[in-house]
Design a protein around this motif. Structure first.
Motif, short mmCIF file in Angstrom:
data_model
loop_
_atom_site.label_atom_id
_atom_site.label_comp_id
_atom_site.label_asym_id
_atom_site.label_seq_id
_atom_site.Cartn_x
_atom_site.Cartn_y
_atom_site.Cartn_z
N VAL A 48 54.25 26.18 48.15
CA VAL A 48 53.03 27.25 48.55
C VAL A 48 52.33 26.24 50.21
O VAL A 48 53.08 26.58 50.70
CB VAL A 48 51.99 27.15 47.67
CG1 VAL A 48 51.34 27.87 47.42
CG2 VAL A 48 52.96 28.27 45.95
N LEU B 43 47.75 32.21 46.07
CA LEU B 43 48.98 32.73 46.10
C LEU B 43 49.45 31.83 45.13
O LEU B 43 50.53 31.96 44.56
CB LEU B 43 50.09 31.35 47.43
CG LEU B 43 49.85 32.83 48.62
CD1 LEU B 43 50.67 31.77 49.76
CD2 LEU B 43 50.64 33.51 48.39
N TRP B 44 49.46 30.25 45.16
CA TRP B 44 49.41 29.70 43.69
C TRP B 44 49.33 30.28 42.53
O TRP B 44 49.79 30.03 41.08
CB TRP B 44 49.39 28.48 43.67
CG TRP B 44 49.82 27.22 42.81
CD1 TRP B 44 48.81 27.07 41.83
CD2 TRP B 44 51.12 26.96 41.97
NE1 TRP B 44 49.00 25.76 40.88
CE2 TRP B 44 50.79 25.94 40.91
CE3 TRP B 44 52.65 26.90 42.64
CZ2 TRP B 44 51.72 25.49 40.18
CZ3 TRP B 44 53.30 26.66 42.09
CH2 TRP B 44 53.18 25.96 40.36
N THR C 29 49.32 33.54 42.33
CA THR C 29 49.40 34.56 42.05
C THR C 29 50.75 34.22 40.75
O THR C 29 51.46 34.64 39.79
CB THR C 29 49.83 34.93 43.03
OG1 THR C 29 48.83 35.83 43.17
CG2 THR C 29 50.60 36.84 42.85
N ILE C 30 51.23 33.22 41.34
CA ILE C 30 52.64 32.60 41.37
C ILE C 30 52.91 32.05 39.02
O ILE C 30 53.27 32.07 38.27
CB ILE C 30 53.09 31.57 41.71
CG1 ILE C 30 53.66 31.82 43.50
CG2 ILE C 30 54.09 30.98 41.20
CD1 ILE C 30 54.18 31.25 44.19
N ARG D 68 54.00 38.15 36.56
CA ARG D 68 53.32 37.44 37.23
C ARG D 68 51.77 37.99 36.84
O ARG D 68 51.12 37.80 38.32
CB ARG D 68 53.84 37.02 39.09
CG ARG D 68 54.54 36.57 39.15
CD ARG D 68 55.06 35.81 40.07
NE ARG D 68 55.93 35.03 40.40
CZ ARG D 68 57.12 35.84 41.42
NH1 ARG D 68 57.45 36.44 41.28
NH2 ARG D 68 58.07 35.08 41.11
N TRP E 42 49.22 40.29 48.38
CA TRP E 42 49.20 38.60 47.54
C TRP E 42 50.59 38.10 46.43
O TRP E 42 51.43 37.75 46.80
CB TRP E 42 48.07 38.51 46.76
CG TRP E 42 47.11 37.67 47.36
CD1 TRP E 42 46.01 38.62 47.25
CD2 TRP E 42 47.02 36.75 48.31
NE1 TRP E 42 44.69 38.23 48.73
CE2 TRP E 42 45.21 36.92 48.58
CE3 TRP E 42 47.03 35.69 48.54
CZ2 TRP E 42 44.48 36.18 50.02
CZ3 TRP E 42 46.88 35.41 49.80
CH2 TRP E 42 45.80 34.80 49.79
N HIS E 43 50.90 39.11 45.95
CA HIS E 43 52.21 39.44 44.65
C HIS E 43 52.60 39.37 45.65
O HIS E 43 54.27 38.74 45.34
CB HIS E 43 51.83 40.98 44.20
CG HIS E 43 50.83 40.50 42.50
ND1 HIS E 43 51.22 40.12 41.36
CD2 HIS E 43 49.92 40.94 41.76
CE1 HIS E 43 50.97 39.20 40.49
NE2 HIS E 43 49.39 40.08 41.24
N ALA F 261 53.87 36.18 46.88
CA ALA F 261 54.17 35.12 46.14
C ALA F 261 55.34 35.32 46.02
O ALA F 261 56.09 34.48 45.34
CB ALA F 261 53.10 34.93 45.21
#
Length: 451
Positions: free
Chosen positions: A41, A79-80, A82-83, A413, A432-433, A436
């Motif tokens: 990421v 990002l992290w 969302t993951i 997620r 964002w999704h 990710a």
């Protein structure tokens, strides 16, 4: 606990002492394995164009003020998260104190949930540009081709509840009350001399002002809905009961009349939300999120979000979006039967793309839906004939294995419900999704991240 007694005296043991303070020499870099996904990421974020985010920072060298949080940290955190399936700014704030991956990303920089929440939805245009830039980079390196693109829609619950929908009369009443409350709070804020009380009063006044703005937006949405042309009322079917003169009796229970169109309702919480039929058959406030996925790699190339609960009119706009973003024309466009619209078939064919989606079924089981009809245009007749071929059937199977898989990954997620209000903020969350998802797909496909 009773110590065991022996002939020579009590046994000597070492018991746990958990209240002792320990000082351990440890650095954040050693907390994560070298192949941890959080490192991927961070590498991805370093390859993004962060210049527009740095340009918005007001704290600059040579001037007063506290330094701002590095935007790279905030991008990496979202990002992290969302993951990791975390969609709450408050939860990320807590995880930054106790989770090694979040602590590693922060690198000792303190964050708060206010900054995280504001950052998540304040950069929709930048997120959209990064999605385009990342896919363009892969096209330039010939790692993807976008020859076959699959599209699908997913209904995502809106933040608004069904009970927040009101008709015009109630909206006008609530707005008048909100305006009066804002005026009263402003007057109290001016007259109050206490600094602490003023801050608290200012927060209350701001909340009331935002509520008044939402109600004003709801009334504006109501005006737009009422200005739309209503569908023509269906003519009443002739009744079988006849009077002496042979006409339908007006008082007959079998006589029908056109029902008046019900007055639309708009949510006071999120005026952009619409009540849609969900996958389980229920009706709830939601948005229709659209995904366009490269069939070869399952990478999301474009996203869209609409008020419409139907996918019928979404294929042609998404196709034009792909052409505009990447200056490429897909050879095949895969979609399910919910997207089938004859006008869109003509438009995609004219642009040079072969639609791959099933024709609508006829109510008459004896009619072959793949056979050309007298009313078909040349493009529609060619499309029906193409869908009869084994090649088209094999190509259509890829739709479920590509875009449906991406749809499921986004659901896994946490894309079950938007916790933000407004279609613009909801689109930011969807972006964002998408970023990710693409990041993890690139990691799975061993595609190196490049600037």
């Amino acid at each position: 606990m009773t110590e065991p007694v022996r002939a020579g005296g009590a046994a000597r043991v070492m018991s746990p002492q958990r209240n002792q303070v320990e000082l351990r020499p440890v650095d954040l870099e050693s907390l994560l394995a070298h192949d941890h996904a959080a490192r991927t990421v961070w590498a991805f974020v370093q390859a993004l164009d962060l210049a527009p985010l740095y340009a918005r920072i007001k704290s600059v060298a040579g001037r007063g003020g506290a330094p701002a949080i590095d935007p790279a940290i905030l991008v990496a955190l979202w990002l992290w998260a969302t993951i990791d399936g975390v969609g709450s700014a408050r939860e990320i704030d807590r995880l930054c104190d106790r989770d090694d991956a979040y602590r590693w990303i922060c690198g000792g920089v303190g964050v708060n949930y206010h900054s995280l929440a504001d950052f998540r939805t304040a950069h929709e245009a930048w997120l959209d540009a990064q999605l385009t830039a990342s896919i363009t980079s892969l096209l330039d390196r010939r790692l993807i081709t976008l020859n076959a693109v699959a599209q699908d829609g997913l209904r995502v619950r809106a933040h608004a509840k069904a009970s927040s929908f009101r008709r015009r009369e109630k909206l006008a009443e609530l707005r008048a009350q909100a305006e009066a409350q804002v005026r009263t709070l402003k007057r109290e804020l001016t007259e109050d001399a206490g600094a602490s009380a003023r801050r608290k009063q200012a927060a209350i006044e701001r909340a009331a002002r935002e509520r008044e703005q939402r109600l004003a937006a709801a009334l504006a949405t109501m005006d737009k809905l009422q200005r739309k042309p209503l569908p023509e009322a269906k003519k009443p079917k002739p009744s079988k009961r006849r009077g002496r003169g042979g006409d339908d009796e007006p008082g007959s229970p079998t006589s029908t009349a056109a029902k008046p169109e019900p007055e639309p309702r708009v949510s006071t919480t999120d005026p952009d939300a619409r009540v849609m039929k969900m996958a389980d058959g229920g009706f709830r406030p939601a948005f229709n999120a659209q995904l366009a996925v490269d069939a070869q790699t399952q990478l999301i190339a474009a996203v869209a979000i609409t008020h419409s609960g139907s996918d019928m009119g979404q294929m042609s706009p998404m196709h034009a979006n792909i052409q505009q973003r990447y200056a490429v024309t897909p050879e095949h466009w895969l979609a399910d039967g919910g997207f089938t619209k004859l006008q869109a078939i003509d438009e995609l064919t004219a642009r040079g793309t072969q639609p791959v989606l099933p024709p609508p079924r006829s109510r008459n089981p004896d009619i072959d839906r793949l056979a050309p009809k007298d009313t078909d245009s040349p493009a529609q007749a060619q499309w029906r004939e193409f869908m009869r071929s084994d090649f088209a059937k094999a190509l259509y199977i890829q739709r479920g294995a590509t875009v449906e898989c991406a749809n499921a990954q986004l659901r896994r997620r946490g894309l079950q419900r938007f916790n933000v209000c407004g279609i613009a903020k909801a689109r930011a969350v969807l972006l964002w999704h998408a970023l990710a998802h693409n990041l993890m797909r690139m990691r799975s496909l061993n595609i190196a991240v490049e600037a």
